[in-house]
Write a protein that holds these residues in place. Structure first.
Motif, PDB file in Angstrom:
ATOM      1  N   GLU A   1       0.824  -1.211   0.000  1.00  0.00           N
ATOM      2  CA  GLU A   1       0.000   0.000   0.000  1.00  0.00           C
ATOM      3  C   GLU A   1       0.863   1.268   0.000  1.00  0.00           C
ATOM      4  O   GLU A   1       0.481   2.279  -0.586  1.00  0.00           O
TER       5      GLU A   1
ATOM      6  N   ARG B   1       2.021   1.678  -3.648  1.00  0.00           N
ATOM      7  CA  ARG B   1       0.947   1.797  -4.637  1.00  0.00           C
ATOM      8  C   ARG B   1       0.693   3.263  -5.000  1.00  0.00           C
ATOM      9  O   ARG B   1       0.657   4.130  -4.121  1.00  0.00           O
ATOM     10  N   VAL B   2       0.500   3.519  -6.287  1.00  0.00           N
ATOM     11  CA  VAL B   2       0.217   4.886  -6.722  1.00  0.00           C
ATOM     12  C   VAL B   2      -1.205   5.263  -6.329  1.00  0.00           C
ATOM     13  O   VAL B   2      -2.062   4.404  -6.132  1.00  0.00           O
ATOM     14  N   SER B   3      -1.477   6.548  -6.237  1.00  0.00           N
ATOM     15  CA  SER B   3      -2.787   7.019  -5.802  1.00  0.00           C
ATOM     16  C   SER B   3      -3.859   6.692  -6.837  1.00  0.00           C
ATOM     17  O   SER B   3      -3.572   6.400  -8.001  1.00  0.00           O
ATOM     18  N   SER B   4      -5.104   6.761  -6.405  1.00  0.00           N
ATOM     19  CA  SER B   4      -6.213   6.471  -7.317  1.00  0.00           C
ATOM     20  C   SER B   4      -6.246   7.474  -8.472  1.00  0.00           C
ATOM     21  O   SER B   4      -6.564   7.104  -9.601  1.00  0.00           O
ATOM     22  N   ARG B   5      -5.907   8.710  -8.211  1.00  0.00           N
ATOM     23  CA  ARG B   5      -5.867   9.715  -9.279  1.00  0.00           C
ATOM     24  C   ARG B   5      -4.815   9.346 -10.322  1.00  0.00           C
ATOM     25  O   ARG B   5      -5.039   9.491 -11.507  1.00  0.00           O
ATOM     26  N   GLU B   6      -3.685   8.835  -9.867  1.00  0.00           N
ATOM     27  CA  GLU B   6      -2.633   8.427 -10.801  1.00  0.00           C
ATOM     28  C   GLU B   6      -3.028   7.164 -11.577  1.00  0.00           C
ATOM     29  O   GLU B   6      -2.504   6.914 -12.643  1.00  0.00           O
ATOM     30  N   ARG B   7      -3.976   6.381 -11.030  1.00  0.00           N
ATOM     31  CA  ARG B   7      -4.442   5.180 -11.722  1.00  0.00           C
ATOM     32  C   ARG B   7      -5.582   5.491 -12.689  1.00  0.00           C
ATOM     33  O   ARG B   7      -6.114   4.590 -13.324  1.00  0.00           O
TER      34      ARG B   7
END
Length: 118
Positions: free
Chosen positions: A32, A35-41
């Motif tokens: 975690e 892990r890249v942020s949701s915005r980056e995904r």
């Protein structure tokens, strides 16, 4: 009620049925952090607008027998970064938070289960 026998984790700990090894918790926490942020995904403001429009058209949970108000747009087939699959509305389904959490958790457990335990 029968109880499964304990298992031996890869780190050598004896783990009771239904329990998690401390090394697994550490491994998940480390993942975690990387892990890249949701915005980056890809879950940006464009996604927020599309999600809201989809939920407006599909206000109820798609899980049979549920019918609760949908609050999550779930990708039926995980996109894993594939933008075409990410934006394909035919790959979206409306779910309530409870069904999404239960279904996702069950899917992850099946994926993590060793083949000899099937």
């Amino acid at each position: 009620m029968p109880v499964r026998a304990p298992r031996i984790c890869g780190c050598g700990h004896r783990i009771a049925s239904g329990e998690h090894c401390p090394c697994e918790r550490k491994r998940k926490a480390a993942y975690e952090l990387r892990r890249v942020s949701s915005r980056e995904r890809g879950y940006d403001s464009k996604w927020d607008k599309e999600r809201a429009a989809f939920l407006k058209l599909n206000p109820r949970c798609a899980r049979p027998g549920c019918g609760a108000p949908a609050s999550v747009v779930d990708h039926i087939v995980p996109h894993k970064g594939d933008q075409r699959l990410f934006w394909s509305r035919s790959n979206w389904q409306p779910l309530c938070t409870t069904c999404h959490s239960r279904w996702k958790q069950a899917r992850e457990k099946r994926a993590a289960k060793p083949s000899w335990e099937s």
